[in-house]
Each structure stands twice: as structure tokens, then as C-alpha cells.
Design an enzyme around this catalytic site. Structure first.
Site, PDB file in Angstrom:
ATOM      1  N   LYS A 135      46.451  -2.380   7.282  1.00 39.31           N
ATOM      2  CA  LYS A 135      46.798  -3.190   6.106  1.00 39.31           C
ATOM      3  C   LYS A 135      46.766  -4.661   6.455  1.00 39.31           C
ATOM      4  O   LYS A 135      47.416  -5.100   7.405  1.00 39.31           O
ATOM      5  CB  LYS A 135      48.187  -2.836   5.574  1.00 39.31           C
ATOM      6  CG  LYS A 135      48.494  -3.504   4.219  1.00 39.31           C
ATOM      7  CD  LYS A 135      49.948  -3.422   3.825  1.00 39.31           C
ATOM      8  CE  LYS A 135      50.742  -4.616   4.313  1.00 39.31           C
ATOM      9  NZ  LYS A 135      50.322  -5.899   3.667  1.00 39.31           N
ATOM     10  N   GLU A 159      55.171  -6.588  17.526  1.00 37.09           N
ATOM     11  CA  GLU A 159      55.032  -7.934  18.097  1.00 37.09           C
ATOM     12  C   GLU A 159      55.557  -8.887  17.051  1.00 37.09           C
ATOM     13  O   GLU A 159      54.996  -9.009  15.965  1.00 37.09           O
ATOM     14  CB  GLU A 159      53.564  -8.217  18.448  1.00 37.09           C
ATOM     15  CG  GLU A 159      53.393  -9.438  19.340  1.00 37.09           C
ATOM     16  CD  GLU A 159      53.128 -10.704  18.555  1.00 37.09           C
ATOM     17  OE1 GLU A 159      54.086 -11.514  18.410  1.00 37.09           O
ATOM     18  OE2 GLU A 159      52.007 -10.893  18.082  1.00 37.09           O
ATOM     19  N   CYS A 165      52.937 -17.260  16.825  1.00 37.48           N
ATOM     20  CA  CYS A 165      54.192 -16.617  17.209  1.00 37.48           C
ATOM     21  C   CYS A 165      54.681 -17.103  18.567  1.00 37.48           C
ATOM     22  O   CYS A 165      55.886 -17.143  18.825  1.00 37.48           O
ATOM     23  CB  CYS A 165      54.043 -15.103  17.211  1.00 37.48           C
ATOM     24  SG  CYS A 165      52.664 -14.504  18.210  1.00 37.48           S
ATOM     25  N   GLU A 172      62.960 -19.707  14.227  1.00 35.73           N
ATOM     26  CA  GLU A 172      61.502 -19.861  14.195  1.00 35.73           C
ATOM     27  C   GLU A 172      61.080 -20.525  12.885  1.00 35.73           C
ATOM     28  O   GLU A 172      61.391 -20.037  11.797  1.00 35.73           O
ATOM     29  CB  GLU A 172      60.818 -18.500  14.323  1.00 35.73           C
ATOM     30  CG  GLU A 172      59.310 -18.600  14.387  1.00 35.73           C
ATOM     31  CD  GLU A 172      58.630 -17.258  14.573  1.00 35.73           C
ATOM     32  OE1 GLU A 172      57.654 -17.185  15.344  1.00 35.73           O
ATOM     33  OE2 GLU A 172      59.089 -16.275  13.958  1.00 35.73           O
TER      34      GLU A 172
END
Length: 480
Positions: free
Chosen positions: A171, A246, A280, A380
Site C-alpha cells: 500500500k 521502521e 526519518c 520529531e
């Protein structure tokens, strides 16, 4: 059904016309969704719609999973020698057009070489017994990829999964569905049997949730935010699915006073400002030893002025393009305002910008006078925003670097070989770069610790996530 329902004619930046798939790629065919729901893909530089694609509902997710399950038992895939699987993975890739595509091609080529090299062991027990292990595919694998590097992230997941003989339902992120659908055309052209790779566009709350909970899916591999990963893990737990996650990061970069300051500045700038900070592993917390803090900061600000050229993503002179969506643009700006309200000092950037009044552009932003309890330090942001802080001792730097719920990447700059390896060992992260930042290679494992994920991608370690070990005991003379 007309071709126009499933494909749209677009014009590339170089003026070339091409046909872009907009359907769901299931069982080697592009199809419409039963609901007719569409996802709009928007150019973040102009805020104009590029194209719409069909969004999968739970019904289409089930069709894709069923196709993958059938393909798993199809002799054309199940009995295909590993060497031939590897050839299929190499076939359609001839040219590299961008960093994302370069990485995708390199990764697929790397894993194509592993396709005929995954095997079990023979194990000595007694003279009357013999044992061996088989490494077999897990089964139908659901893969959910992010929007920041859609093609390379697809390759990271497809490469090991296909090399090990699994079938896949992948996806795309709703923000970036186009490139992965184009990959579907190449998969069919390469000769993969129907159902081996199925590609769905869709929203996470519907298509992603249906995939994570489907009883015929044996494994979920997810890359994205830590918050979403928690939800994926909860849904996968319902059927005890194998998971690889992850997730987010708040990676530290440590600059010691004996480092090559010019190199430290260049790498640390790249580490946070490349791809608009939408990485990331972005090294968004920079710690600089106190006696070189001022010269480092001055050179870093010069780098921001001279290297971080803002423009649209098609301009070859652009270093920093727009954020991916309006939602992400507004999120980053909200963090900048939060940093100001918390008392941090903006020494560069700190505001939105535009090109002809359009686009989701943000100035590269540098904060100083930041304390370790501020949200811009701890959370983040996923944008071109960095905090730069002084430290005095190695012990202090390591302790502050580790004072986070994340543990994805970290960087250390020093000429002291002993210190480099000592600090690399002490930092709580899945990856540490010494005198560089954001280095990545398909041969080297990638992944995090703490709330930055579970498991590893890339390298030989990446194969382990896509095979299961079966033990076989053979009695060759032991009688009761």
C-alpha cells in the site's frame, strides 16, 4: 471499462507525455475501486492537482490478498527457481533519473542476487538421527510504505520479500500514490506471475487497517510514524502477525572539538536539510563541543544561506523544495512557532516562504538557546528545522544524545579513532555514522531501537524478516 478510467495522460517536466496508471494493481491488472473513491495527488510547489487515483476499500484489499494467496500456491511462482526469481527482479530497470530511483534500482539488484542464496542448515545430532532446516517464505506479506521516498522504500520491502519467494500486497501513502503505480506496469512487463505483487492506493484508516488485520496476511512491514506504527502493531496482534516496523527518530549529531569543522558543517547541514528535512534519520539535534560552538554555528549559518537554495522540485539548482502536503507544511510551521513560544532563539529562517505566492515552502530554520525539555528538542518535526546546542564533556554529550524515546540514527564527528568507536558503541541507536551523515547502502542493515522500530531492513539481515525456519528431524536407525 475505458482505458481513460484506469490511466491518465500527463506531461513530465521535460515535456514528454506519458500514461500514468490510476487504478489499483491487482492480479497483474489495473482495476477501479468498487466505491469509486479517489485520492488527489497535488504538486506541493504549485498546489495544483496532478492526477487522481482510485482508493482501495476493504473489499479491494481482500481481493488483493486473495490474489497474493493464490499466487503463493501457483507453481509458476512457488516452484520458480531462485535464480529465475532474481532475473525477474533485475529485468525492467535500465536508467536512473533521481536519487530515489538510483537507490531503488541498487536495492533490487542487490536482493536479486540473494534469490538463489537463501538456504537452511544441516545439523549434527547423533549417529541415529539427522536434522536439517528449511528457509521458507512467510506467505502473503502486507507492506505499507511512506511518502518521503516512495520508490526506494518500495524497493527496500519488495526486494527481500520477492527474493525469498513471498507474495505481496503493498500500500502506497495517500500523499504519493503515482510512482508506485507506475512500478506496477514494470512488474507486469518483467514477467511476474499474476498476484505475486499487488499495489493498492488508499487511506490508512481503511485500506491500511484492512491489510493489517486481514487473516490471510502473515506479515506486516511498515515504515512511517511511531504513532501509526503503534496502531499497526495492535491490529497485527489480532492474528499474531510477524511485524517489521521502521518508525520515527530524533537523531543526534555530536561534533567534538578535534573534528574537521568544515566537513562537520557540510555533513550536518545535509543531515537535516536534505529532502526538506523529511527523513526519518534526519540529524535534527546537533551537539557541538563548547570551545568550537561559535565558529561551527557561524559556518553552519553560512551553509544554510549558500547551499539551501529554495525552489520547485523540478529546478536543477534547487536544494530545498516544498514540504509534501499542506498538512505537513502547517505541522512544521506550528513547531517553529512552538519553539519561539518556548523561548528558543531563531538564528536562521523561522517562517514560510513561497514561489509566486504558491507552494508549501518553509525557510530552513535553526534554533539555539534550546533546553532539553523543549518540544522542538524532544519531538520529531520532519521538516527543515534543527536545534544546535553546546556540550562540555563526552559523557555529557552521550547522555544527552541518549535522552530520547527514539533510537534510529546518530552521527559522531571526531579525529580521535578511540573516541569514535567508544561513542558509537555507547549511543543508543540502530545506526551510527562516523564523520558522515545519512550514509546508506543496500548491503548494510537499517533500523532502530527503542521507539524507532522493530527489526531490520537491507543487507542479509533484511532477508531474515521474510523467511521462516522449518526444522526437519530424520530418524536413520534409532529403534524403540
Amino acid at each position: 471499462m475505458s482505458d481513460q478510467d484506469l490511466f491518465v495522460d500527463l506531461i513530465a517536466p521535460n515535456g514528454r507525455r506519458y500514461r500514468q496508471p490510476r487504478g489499483l494493481f491487482i492480479n497483474n491488472e489495473f482495476v477501479k475501486s468498487s466505491s469509486g473513491q479517489l485520492i488527489s495527488s497535488v504538486d506541493p510547489a504549485t498546489e495544483c492537482e496532478i492526477a487522481t487515483v482510485y482508493a482501495a476499500s476493504a473489499e479491494e484489499v481482500d481481493k488483493a490478498v486473495q490474489a497474493a494467496k493464490a499466487a503463493l500456491q501457483n507453481p509458476t511462482w512457488k516452484l520458480l527457481p531462485g535464480t529465475d526469481r532474481g532475473r525477474l527482479m533485475r529485468k525492467p530497470y535500465h536508467a536512473a533519473l533521481s536519487d530515489d530511483l538510483v537507490e531503488a534500482i541498487t536495492t533490487l539488484r542487490y536482493y536479486s542476487g540473494w534469490a538463489d542464496k537463501t538456504f537452511g542448515q544441516t545439523i549434527s545430532t547423533t549417529h541415529q538421527k539427522f536434522a536439517y532446516t528449511l528457509r521458507q517464505p512467510i506467505g502473503v506479506v502486507g507492506q505499507i510504505i511512506p511518502w518521503n521516498y516512495p520508490v526506494s522504500m518500495a524497493a527496500w520491502k519488495l526486494g527481500p520479500a520477492l527474493a525469498c519467494g513471498n507474495t505481496v500486497v503493498i500500500k502506497s501513502a495517500e500523499q504519493t500514490p503515482l510512482s508506485i503505480l507506475a512500478l506496477g506496469q514494470l512488474i507486469k512487463e518483467a514477467g511476474f506471475p499474476p498476484g505475486v505483487v499487488n499495489i493498492i492506493s488508499g487511506y490508512g484508516k481503511e485500506a491500511g487497517a484492512a491489510l493489517a488485520q486481514h487473516p490471510l496476511v502473515s506479515k506486516i512491514a511498515f515504515t512511517g510514524s511511531t504513532a501509526t506504527a503503534r496502531e499497526v502493531m495492535k491490529m497485527a496482534a489480532g492474528t499474531l502477525k510477524n511485524v517489521t516496523l521502521e518508525t520515527g527518530g530524533k537523531s543526534p549529531l555530536l561534533v567534538f572539538s578535534d573534528s574537521d569543522i568544515e566537513q562537520a558543517v557540510k555533513w550536518s547541514h545535509l543531515g537535516i536539510m536534505s529532502n526538506q528535512g523529511q527523513i526519518c534519520t534526519a540529524t535534527s539535534r546537533i551537539f557541538v563541543q563548547k570551545d568550537i560552538f561559535e565558529p561551527f554555528l557561524e559556518k553552519f549559518l553560512d551553509a544554510v544561506k549558500t547551499i539551501s537554495v529554495i525552489g520547485d522540485q523540478w529546478d536543477a539548482s534547487t536544494f530545498q523544495g516544498p514540504q509534501v502536503t499542506r498538512a505537513q507544511y502547517e505541522r512544521v510551521l506550528s513547531y517553529i512557532e512552538l519553539g519561539k513560544s518556548e523561548g528558543a532563539t531563531v538564528v536562521a529562517g523561522g517562517a514560510a516562504t513561497s514561489k509566486d505566492g504558491k507552494g508549501y515552502f518553509i525557510q530552513p530554520t535553526v534554533f539555539t538557546n534550546v533546553t532539553d525539555d523543549m518540544r522542538i528538542y524532544r519531538e520529531e518535526i520532519f521538516g527543515p528545522v534543527v536545534v544546535i546546542l553546546p556540550f562540555e564533556t563526552e559523557e555529557e554529550a552521550v547522555a544527552r544524545a541518549n535522552d530520547t524515546s527514539y533510537g534510529l540514527g546518530a552521527a559522531v564527528f571526531t579525529k580521535d579513532l578511540e573516541r569514535a568507536h567508544r561513542v558509537a558503541a555507547e549511543i543508543e541507536a540502530g545506526m551510527v555514522w562516523i564523520n558522515s551523515s545519512q550514509d546508506c547502502d543496500p548491503r548494510v542493515p537499517f533500523g532502530g531501537v527503542k521507539q524507532s522500530g522493530i527489526g531490520r531492513e537491507l543487507g542479509e539481515a533484511g532477508l531474515e524478516a521474510y523467511t521462516q525456519v522449518k526444522s526437519v528431524h530424520v530418524n536413520i536407525g534409532n529403534r524403540l
